[in-house]
Design an enzyme around this catalytic site. Sequence first.
Site, PDB file in Angstrom:
ATOM      1  N   ASP A 351     -23.239 -54.054 -94.223  1.00 42.85           N
ATOM      2  CA  ASP A 351     -24.167 -54.082 -95.092  1.00 42.85           C
ATOM      3  C   ASP A 351     -23.749 -54.904 -96.458  1.00 42.85           C
ATOM      4  O   ASP A 351     -22.691 -54.810 -96.787  1.00 42.85           O
ATOM      5  CB  ASP A 351     -24.709 -52.729 -95.420  1.00 42.85           C
ATOM      6  N   GLU A 387     -23.796 -58.920 -93.025  1.00 50.17           N
ATOM      7  CA  GLU A 387     -25.331 -59.380 -93.916  1.00 50.17           C
ATOM      8  C   GLU A 387     -25.076 -60.267 -94.809  1.00 50.17           C
ATOM      9  O   GLU A 387     -24.138 -59.824 -95.763  1.00 50.17           O
ATOM     10  CB  GLU A 387     -26.112 -58.201 -94.261  1.00 50.17           C
TER      11      GLU A 387
END
Length: 711
Positions: A351, A387
């Site tokens: 993330d 990401e």
Amino acid sequence: MDGERIWPGRPYPLGARFDGEGTNFAVYSRDAEGIELCLFADDAVKELRRVRLSERTGHVWHAYLPGVGPGTLYGYRAHGPYEPENGHRFNPSKLLVDPYALAISGDTDLQGPVHAYRLGAPEGDLAYDDTDSAAAIPKSVVVGNHYDWEGDRPPRTPWHRSVIYEVHVRGFTMRHPEVPPELRGSYAGFASPPAIEHLVRLGVTAVELLPVHEYTDEAFLQGKGLRNYWGYSTLGFFAPEQRYCTRGSRGEQVAEFRGMVKALHRAGIEVILDVVYNHTCEGNHLGPTLSLKGLDNRSYYRLSPESPRYYMDYTGTGNSLDTTSPPALRLVMDSLRYWVEEMHVDGFRFDLAVTLARDPDYFDEASRFLVAVYQDPVLEKVKLIAEPWDVGPDGYKVGAFPVNWSEWNGKYRDVVRRFWKGDEDQASEMGYRLTGSADLYEPAGRKIFASVNFVTAHDGFTLRDLVSYNEKHNEANLEDNRDGTDANYSWNCGAEGETDDPAILALRDRQVRNMLATLLVSQGVPMITAGDEMGKTQGGNNNAYCQDDEISWLDWELDDRRRALLGFTRRMIRLRLSQPVLQRRRFFRGRHLSDSSLKDLAWFRPDGTEMKAEDWEKPFARSVAFLLGGDALVSPDEHGERICGDTLLVLLNADHEAVTYRLPEVEWGRAWEILADTAGASDEKRDLIEARGTVRAEARSIVILSRPAER
């Protein structure tokens, strides 16, 4: 407790490690003046024993306690200066969770005295608070090290044959009628035969689990009666989330998680974890003191160079972990290795990965974090997905990660949505994205599977909502619909939300099939969001992070439309995995290869002539075709054998009117077969089209044809 003896113990490994006779405790703090270990009764409230860690080796405080074993609840208290203006936030009144705890028991009561300062004081976080927080803090748990993996082996699915399924552990089975009620929403439920059967029949090769690291709910959500559902608020980087365990939280979650992994591996399915190392649940300077902030704030967080009282926030959560700091980087790397070696996971999706690679302020391909991952012999065996963005300056870095990384390709998502929505001037970029995004990845020497392609993810509209809503509808989040992005590139096909209009419903179904088919014929690695294969709706909520209810959970009661979509998705995944031309590992060259009469890739206008550069900007570029030459695919497979696949021809028609395509003039000795037609004309049967034939693509549809290769 063996006479309550205390032995010096060892500084490594960090955390609490049971050896069969006792437990070694080791915790890092460079700036602390003293560390106390607190042992608690089974009720998690009564403090039974407090041990001052007198041994210190290289900033690691440690002790060995004979007779202390699995199930023991513990925490730490750190003594030192409380000087927020200098970055120090020590307060021994605040019990701290071990950053290396292998399990955590109990909830965080954010209404309790969990802040190191007096809430409401005029001085803000400078006002020291000496109220004991132990009753409001979850406890770390000593975990035994024995587990019978029964010969478990990772599937090791090659990247080019991977199909990823992004899914929430709890939401996947909460409404599944065939999963026993007592198992729903748990690791055990996820591992149950009905759940695994769905994954196997669907054909996916990996599950990408939304965060399963122990996390905590934010205070503002607790005040509204809501919970953090997604889990992007990490408290413990080693501990499996206890709320997904059926058997309690005194370490049982570790075994239950392992059982889930073992069951998935037996079914040939890899397990990828969505991990949140960019920040923690402790928030900014006004946030609670739960773990790292009280143990060694300056070592673990990125602090403002102007005033270390405040945090650098590249994540939008109030803080950012400082992976340029050796102890913070070690924490991340130790956690990653633990999940691979001890929990047998097969990869990670990071993330806001740009935050981890800021060295010190901006993204650096040679950052300490990326270099550490690159050289690690454990991590080189698993899948790594970034990401590739965060909310800091210059934070959008799609295409910038090193050669050993794949990335969520946000550019792919956006152009596929815009193309099928009918926006103008999308064809040129669509061409790049369909064929692996060579413009982003090839110059740096990366392979075609660097691109993880997706149209939807947990964050945003579901696929059904993408074709049913022009605007977000997040009222259930109780934030006056201000949260969530407005850049959805969605189109409701003529009515906002639910409707009974058969024409609109038919168009919506076709648009969903278009985007699924596009995803599964694109080069790169496809990722499907759980529920999209069954027409899942969230009622237009594009930010359901706090909806631990029917809004987020998968609905397994299928009507005819949703059942048909599930069947279509299964067939498209089978098509992808049966066609070598859809599993390339190298980028296209657009030329004849070997002795084939076909190019590896060619683009055509509807009239059957090959497209030229200027054609990409013309109005008909909403209706184009591309050919993948199976005879031209000469790269060896994993066994070193030459792959010779069928030739595929994909007709894309995003126009509002039907288009008749003349099949391109290549060798005509063999007929074309229609494998799929999203307009429904050839959903089951396989039509044969002879040489020099034409095919009608209905408005807003895809037709996929194949021609057998010369064997």
